[in-house]
Design an enzyme around this catalytic site. Structure first.
Site, PDB file in Angstrom:
ATOM      1  N   ARG A  15      34.816  45.854  44.602  1.00  0.00           N
ATOM      2  CA  ARG A  15      36.069  45.471  44.718  1.00  0.00           C
ATOM      3  C   ARG A  15      36.234  44.171  45.803  1.00  0.00           C
ATOM      4  O   ARG A  15      35.576  44.358  46.845  1.00  0.00           O
ATOM      5  CB  ARG A  15      36.928  46.766  45.302  1.00  0.00           C
ATOM      6  CG  ARG A  15      37.233  47.851  44.100  1.00  0.00           C
ATOM      7  CD  ARG A  15      38.172  47.170  42.974  1.00  0.00           C
ATOM      8  NE  ARG A  15      38.488  48.208  42.054  1.00  0.00           N
ATOM      9  CZ  ARG A  15      37.899  48.379  40.802  1.00  0.00           C
ATOM     10  NH1 ARG A  15      36.726  47.539  40.519  1.00  0.00           N
ATOM     11  NH2 ARG A  15      38.170  49.492  39.977  1.00  0.00           N
TER      12      ARG A  15
ATOM     13  N   GLU B  86      43.603  39.530  41.127  1.00  0.00           N
ATOM     14  CA  GLU B  86      43.111  39.378  39.866  1.00  0.00           C
ATOM     15  C   GLU B  86      44.365  39.440  38.984  1.00  0.00           C
ATOM     16  O   GLU B  86      44.647  40.575  38.981  1.00  0.00           O
ATOM     17  CB  GLU B  86      42.007  40.182  39.621  1.00  0.00           C
ATOM     18  CG  GLU B  86      40.876  40.033  40.645  1.00  0.00           C
ATOM     19  CD  GLU B  86      39.771  41.171  40.509  1.00  0.00           C
ATOM     20  OE1 GLU B  86      38.886  41.077  41.296  1.00  0.00           O
ATOM     21  OE2 GLU B  86      40.011  42.111  39.850  1.00  0.00           O
TER      22      GLU B  86
ATOM     23  N   HIS C 290      35.528  38.910  36.934  1.00  0.00           N
ATOM     24  CA  HIS C 290      35.470  40.629  37.024  1.00  0.00           C
ATOM     25  C   HIS C 290      35.234  40.987  35.352  1.00  0.00           C
ATOM     26  O   HIS C 290      35.606  41.495  34.707  1.00  0.00           O
ATOM     27  CB  HIS C 290      37.039  41.184  36.878  1.00  0.00           C
ATOM     28  CG  HIS C 290      36.955  42.442  37.694  1.00  0.00           C
ATOM     29  ND1 HIS C 290      37.978  42.916  38.759  1.00  0.00           N
ATOM     30  CD2 HIS C 290      36.333  43.518  37.195  1.00  0.00           C
ATOM     31  CE1 HIS C 290      37.521  44.347  38.718  1.00  0.00           C
ATOM     32  NE2 HIS C 290      36.555  44.695  37.743  1.00  0.00           N
TER      33      HIS C 290
END
Length: 318
Positions: free
Chosen positions: A232, A261, A285
């Site tokens: 994270r 994000e 991601h």
């Protein structure tokens, strides 16, 4: 009858089967934070990924009985509010035990072997102009024999340990930063920072892990060390990381996650000057998102819902 509302169907690319019990199913491609409460009115089961469920939203949904998180991380759900209401929260586990470790090593290999710098060297014509068969412009380091520090002991951290050992690396599992007792098979956090040639992060984002890696930790690492984060974004102090990369506190970093994000315009982690650095790799991601892994996630998501309705909830976090 159960009413299932899936707030972010486009967040996974997979075949999501319908549960094997009587229900109604409503899905939305995506859901903005301000739309969550309205769309979940009357829902007994909510499927969420990144759409937040803060306490006020939980309290505004009297029919809600279960939150099925279509991911491993549950920081978008107010777990205490769910506990007060007796709402079961289940997450997804183990589905990325192969794909995320592979991404970690893709980043490690690209950085340790300077692949991007070499690509630019060839594109600039240096090889074509060379007087011998090879060049020595950029250092190349082997993973074999190097020390790998792994922070986080779940399935993902264990997968990275397994691959590290297969590469012939010395692997150190980091104990929690503030631990007073070091568990067998673990190494004190400060020792991992000091000894590792590469550190890979695999812990959840909580108040105790927020900015786990900050300026002090980056300065404690070897100047030749690499930092990999597929966990994270908030686990690393991004301002300190950017300074570390620009001033050479560490040798490089490979990240798949950042604090915002998708990143808004002007976010420092997507600054073109930073992304142009040959010792920094940022992917959007995607470490978790191989097609087999996403399908495994989708299957487990419905398994969790069916188990809850059958009275045997699984993967419960609240």
């Amino acid at each position: 009858m159960q009413r299932i509302v899936y707030l972010e169907r486009e967040s996974i690319v997979a075949d999501v089967r319908r549960p094997a019990f009587e229900h109604t199913w409503v899905e939305y491609p995506k859901t903005a934070p301000g739309e969550v409460v309205e769309r979940l009115q009357g829902a007994t089961i909510a499927i969420v990924n990144k759409a937040p469920l803060p306490a006020f939203a939980v309290d505004a949904l009297p029919a809600l009985k279960m939150v099925a998180v279509a991911a491993t991380g549950t920081n978008i759900v107010d777990l205490e509010a769910c506990r007060r209401r007796g709402i079961v929260v289940s997450n997804i586990r183990g589905y990325a035990a192969q794909t995320i470790p592979e991404h970690v090593f893709a980043l490690l290999l690209a950085l340790s072997r300077n692949l991007f710098a070499w690509r630019e060297t060839v594109a600039a014509g240096r090889w074509q102009q060379a007087e011998q068969f090879c060049l020595f412009d950029h250092p190349i380091r082997d993973l074999h024999g190097a020390t790998l520090g792994v922070v986080g002991s779940g399935s993902l951290g264990s997968g990275v340990v397994r691959l590290g050992e297969a590469f012939g690396m010395r692997v150190l599992r980091a104990e929690q930063r503030d631990a007073t007792v070091v568990r067998p098979g673990y190494t004190p956090f400060a020792e991992v920072l000091a000894e590792a040639d590469a550190i890979s992060l695999h812990c959840p984002l909580t108040e105790s892990t927020r900015h786990l890696i900050g300026a002090a930790e980056l300065r404690a690492m070897k100047r030749s060390a690499l930092l990999i984060n597929t966990a994270r974004g908030g686990i690393v102090d991004e301002a300190a990381l950017i300074q570390a990369l620009r001033e050479g506190w560490i040798a490089g970093a490979g990240f798949d996650v950042i604090t915002a994000e998708p990143p808004p315009a002007g976010h420092p982690m997507v600054d073109p000057a930073l992304l142009a650095l040959p010792n920094f790799i940022l992917t959007p991601h995607v470490a978790w998102s191989s097609r087999p892994a996403i399908q495994a996630l989708a299957d487990q998501l419905i398994d969790n819902i069916e188990a809850f309705v059958a009275g045997t909830p699984r993967n419960v976090v609240a």
